[in-house]
Motif scaffolding. Structure first.
Motif, PDB file in Angstrom:
ATOM      1  N   GLU A 511       0.500  -1.076  -0.200  1.00  0.00           N
ATOM      2  CA  GLU A 511       0.311  -0.065   0.155  1.00  0.00           C
ATOM      3  C   GLU A 511       0.709   1.266   0.091  1.00  0.00           C
ATOM      4  N   HIS A 512       1.614   0.721   0.222  1.00  0.00           N
ATOM      5  CA  HIS A 512       2.547   2.266   0.404  1.00  0.00           C
ATOM      6  C   HIS A 512       4.211   2.430  -0.914  1.00  0.00           C
ATOM      7  N   CYS A 513       3.846   1.731  -1.764  1.00  0.00           N
ATOM      8  CA  CYS A 513       3.982   1.337  -3.347  1.00  0.00           C
ATOM      9  C   CYS A 513       5.314   1.376  -2.572  1.00  0.00           C
ATOM     10  N   ARG A 514       6.247   0.382  -1.455  1.00  0.00           N
ATOM     11  CA  ARG A 514       6.974  -0.723  -1.759  1.00  0.00           C
ATOM     12  C   ARG A 514       7.506  -1.871  -2.447  1.00  0.00           C
ATOM     13  N   PRO A 515       8.068  -2.103  -3.251  1.00  0.00           N
ATOM     14  CA  PRO A 515       7.773  -3.883  -3.766  1.00  0.00           C
ATOM     15  C   PRO A 515       7.979  -4.733  -3.218  1.00  0.00           C
ATOM     16  N   ALA A 516       7.550  -5.927  -3.501  1.00  0.00           N
ATOM     17  CA  ALA A 516       7.484  -7.400  -2.321  1.00  0.00           C
ATOM     18  C   ALA A 516       8.608  -7.875  -2.266  1.00  0.00           C
ATOM     19  N   PHE A 517       9.158  -8.083  -3.916  1.00  0.00           N
ATOM     20  CA  PHE A 517      10.250  -8.875  -4.066  1.00  0.00           C
ATOM     21  C   PHE A 517      11.663  -8.500  -4.592  1.00  0.00           C
ATOM     22  N   GLU A 518      12.597  -7.650  -3.792  1.00  0.00           N
ATOM     23  CA  GLU A 518      12.904  -5.869  -4.445  1.00  0.00           C
ATOM     24  C   GLU A 518      14.338  -6.823  -5.198  1.00  0.00           C
ATOM     25  N   GLU A 519      14.454  -7.904  -5.372  1.00  0.00           N
ATOM     26  CA  GLU A 519      16.039  -8.822  -5.525  1.00  0.00           C
ATOM     27  C   GLU A 519      15.143  -9.427  -6.879  1.00  0.00           C
ATOM     28  N   GLU A 520      14.471  -9.532  -7.028  1.00  0.00           N
ATOM     29  CA  GLU A 520      13.408 -10.611  -7.823  1.00  0.00           C
ATOM     30  C   GLU A 520      13.579  -9.609  -9.326  1.00  0.00           C
ATOM     31  N   PRO A 521      13.625 -10.410 -10.421  1.00  0.00           N
ATOM     32  CA  PRO A 521      14.045  -9.937 -12.358  1.00  0.00           C
ATOM     33  C   PRO A 521      12.624  -9.669 -12.237  1.00  0.00           C
ATOM     34  N   SER A 522      12.800  -8.816 -13.496  1.00  0.00           N
ATOM     35  CA  SER A 522      11.651  -8.090 -14.064  1.00  0.00           C
ATOM     36  C   SER A 522      12.172  -9.030 -15.992  1.00  0.00           C
ATOM     37  N   LEU A 523      13.029  -9.679 -15.922  1.00  0.00           N
ATOM     38  CA  LEU A 523      13.242  -9.865 -17.340  1.00  0.00           C
ATOM     39  C   LEU A 523      14.192 -10.591 -17.466  1.00  0.00           C
TER      40      LEU A 523
END
Length: 730
Positions: A511-523
């Motif tokens: 809810e505070h725009c913090r990422p759920a999985f910081e070190e996981e790649p998107s690509l």
């Protein structure tokens, strides 16, 4: 008769017959003369059109402005490519600003003119405020006499704020950027004492003073999301957020056109953040179909009636609406239904949010063109397939007949499905959103024994009967928002393009725009020959798993994009196990948040690399006019910061680096000021690009030049003795 026979046909017939008998020699000569005469006639016509501002060429606009005393800004001082020079020229000398120069000078000193200048010169909505109208002073008690009439005049010149007028107090401190500077708000009506510092001072801005005028401008643009699914909070089935990602999102008012050229902008005429009190008092102005926001329950065609909507503070979800009511918090972007009146078939929302530019997909114009006849289009949504994989299955049945296809999503829906796309050699597949749409692909936790990523798998090419290998497959994604998991590309592939897409950094947000999985790649690029291209995208970490001995490095090219690893201490472009990515990385007008570890750099131009950069191969590649983190290992650099600043002050390296380090309004994806350079960022950094604009993803906004041009224009049109300051609200 051809067009070159125009002069020949004017000759008498006897000469034309004699010329035909002798081989048309005169006709050929006159054809050459006619061709040159046509060129001269076209040039004369062009010269005539260049005398008028409405029809002149772009290069002639500054010259016409000089004839009427228009003062364009100075350029960057070096030669630019033609396409970039044209864009910069339009920012330095806008055609409409030159056309209005004489007319505007007749309206000198008019507040409405200053607002119009902001719109014409800088393309920023604005509100002009004359601070002397807010200026009041306190009168000593000893000056009060028995004359009640004189006493009433003294009381009007200074008074305390009335705590019963909540809207006036709310207007005073509603804008955080203005409040931090200690200035009155753009719609403030309270009394203020004198502040003698200058209104446009770089060190301490002035406030209300007799000769001062404040021009409040909004840099964030309103972006619409129409009839999109809301996000249901899992722990409470009657709580929703406007954002499909589940984060708090402040809503922005849809600006209403002003009634006339002499009208001073009000709160509903600018893209201002919605206030709870304003929303409650003017609910009918903001809520409803076609307005700033609207909520639909059980069907996208069933809006909640205006009589059922109430404004509320939903911080902590403590407010409980009564039965039949729907509570809306425009500051947090939250919706609460009564516990016994929760929707059964879903909630859809229409709203406006603020952002800096056309980036990451949305309902803005993306330049979608109609495909050629040989490329078949498979629609998804109303009137087409129900799911994306259904459309892909239809294409796979006809892939021999249609090796090139487009899967087009025609609505703003959220598609929860597992997507696996095998591609054969020679095929070209595009998955895109229709113009004016922003669909969402949610990759959920479907399988327990394998990753749930969106997979694009290329098939090894087979040699045909002629001994030739067909081209590897190509894949394009355009206009999608992908959340929940990563996108994985593997196998023999050709170009893989992401255009106007968002691959949520950290997969999802709280809810505070913090990422759920910081070190996981998107690509993820895994054992592939693909070349990756990003255009106007927001993506998370890019991870390349490639054999360094058997394959060539993959190419990653980022243009006008953000690569966000969620922190400058996390790897943004990397390989497995913290090893360098076996890739050649290029970044043009891009912002990279995180460490960059690659085999080789191509061209890094007008970019911000906010994190340590480590490159294995230093013999090739170039970095120019960019911010490079101190201590980075890179190829040669040209005019990069902080190198330029440190060359002037070598003994004060730490102090200089800290002073000019890029500062951002926000580095959390989902917030309105995401990746935007902060107002207190050093000028050396804000103008570090090769054309004196800001480096990074918002380079092509030319905001420093627009601000300079606006300052020049408003100083020309102020009354004598007055000073004006540009105050950025957003």
């Amino acid at each position: 008769m051809t067009s070159n026979d125009r002069l020949f046909q004017l000759l008498p017939g006897v000469y034309r017959r004699r010329d035909a008998e002798r081989g048309d020699q005169l006709r050929a000569l006159l054809a050459v003369i006619t061709e040159q005469a046509d060129l001269l006639d076209a040039d004369l016509d062009l010269l005539y059109r260049n005398w008028f501002i409405e029809t002149s060429q772009e290069w002639a606009v500054p010259y016409l402005g000089d004839l009427v005393g228009y003062q364009p800004l100075r350029g960057p001082g070096e030669e630019l490519p033609p396409e970039r020079a044209a864009a910069l020229l339009a920012a330095l000398a806008p055609r409409r600003d030159v056309a209005d120069t004489i007319r505007n000078r007749r309206r000198k000193g008019n507040l409405a003119l200053l607002e119009q200048l902001a719109a014409d010169v800088a393309d920023w909505p604005a509100r002009a405020v004359q601070f002397s109208a807010l200026l009041h002073g306190t009168t000593p008690v000893r000056l009060y006499t028995v004359d009640e009439r004189a006493n009433r005049g003294r009381r009007r010149r200074g008074r305390l704020a009335d705590l019963r007028h909540g809207d006036a107090l709310d207007r005073h401190g509603n804008d955080p950027a203005v409040r931090a500077a200690g200035l009155p708000g753009p719609f403030d009506t309270l009394s203020h004492t004198v502040r003698v510092s200058r209104p446009d001072s770089r060190y301490r801005r002035g406030g209300p003073n007799i000769p001062d005028v404040g021009l409040f401008v909004w840099r964030l643009r309103p972006y619409a999301v129409t009839k999109a699914p809301a996000y249901c909070i899992e722990r409470a089935y009657h709580h929703y957020t406007f954002s499909i990602l589940g984060n708090d999102l402040p809503l922005i008012a849809k600006p209403v056109p002003e009634p006339g050229g002499t009208h001073i902008a009000e709160e509903e005429n600018v893209p201002a953040f919605l206030r709870r009190r304003a929303f409650a008092e003017r609910l009918a102005d903001y809520y409803g179909p076609g307005k700033s926001l609207c909520v639909y329950r059980d069907s996208p065609d069933n809006p909640v009636p205006l009589a059922d909507v109430v404004a509320a503070d939903l911080s902590g979800w403590k407010y409980r609406p009564q039965r039949g009511q729907v509570a809306i918090d425009p500051v947090l972007g939250r919706i609460a239904f009564a516990s016994r009146g929760a929707p059964e078939s879903g909630v859809w929302v229409t709203y406006h949010h603020g952002f800096s530019a056309d980036l990451g997909g949305g309902e803005y114009h993306r330049g979608i063109t109609k495909p050629p006849k040989h490329i078949k289009r498979y629609p998804v949504g109303p009137g087409g397939a129900e799911r994306i994989m259904d459309a892909i299955g239809q294409w796979q049945q006809e892939r021999a007949k249609h090796p090139q296809a487009i899967i087009e999503i025609t609505d703003n829906g959220a598609y929860q499905e597992q997507i696996d796309i095998p591609l054969l050699p020679g095929e070209k597949l595009t998955i895109r959103a229709a113009e004016g749409r922003r669909p969402v692909v949610r990759l959920l936790d479907w399988y327990s024994n394998r990753p749930d990523a969106l997979r694009i798998v290329g098939t090894a090419p087979m040699t045909d009967t002629d001994g030739c290998c067909p081209a590897p497959p190509e894949f394009t994604v355009d206009g999608l928002l992908i959340t929940g998991r990563s996108v994985r590309v593997s196998g023999p592939m050709g170009p893989v393009r992401f255009r106007h897409c968002t691959l949520v950094p950290g997969w999802s947000l709280d809810e505070h725009c913090r990422p759920a999985f910081e070190e996981e790649p998107s690509l993820e690029l895994i054992d592939t020959t693909a070349s990756l291209a990003l255009e106007h995208c927001v993506v998370g970490t890019i991870r390349v798993s490639q054999s360094e001995t058997r394959t060539e490095p993959v190419r990653i090219h980022s243009t006008d994009s953000v690569i966000d690893a969620t922190s400058s201490t996390v790897d943004a472009v990397t390989g497995p196990d913290c090893r360098p990515a076996h890739a050649v990385f290029s970044a043009i007008r891009s912002t990279v948040i995180g460490r960059t570890r690659v085999h080789q750099l191509g061209l890094v131009d007008n970019a911000i690399l906010l994190g340590e950069t480590c490159v294995d191969r230093l013999a090739e590649g170039c970095l120019r006019f960019s911010w490079i983190e101190p201590g980075s290992r890179t190829p040669r650099r040209h005019q990069c910061q902080p190198d330029v600043a440190l060359a002037d002050n070598p003994p004060e390296a730490e102090l200089v680096t800290a002073r000019i380090r890029p500062r951002f309004t926000s580095l959390r994806y989902g917030e309105p000021g995401y990746a935007q350079l902060a107002l207190d960022c050093a000028e050396a950094t804000r103008r570090a690009a090769d054309d004196a604009s800001e480096p990074g993803v918002f380079h092509d906004l030319f905001q420093p030049q627009r601000a300079d041009n606006l300052r020049t224009r408003i100083n020309e049109h102020l009354p004598a003795g007055c000073e004006a300051g540009i105050i950025f609200v957003s």
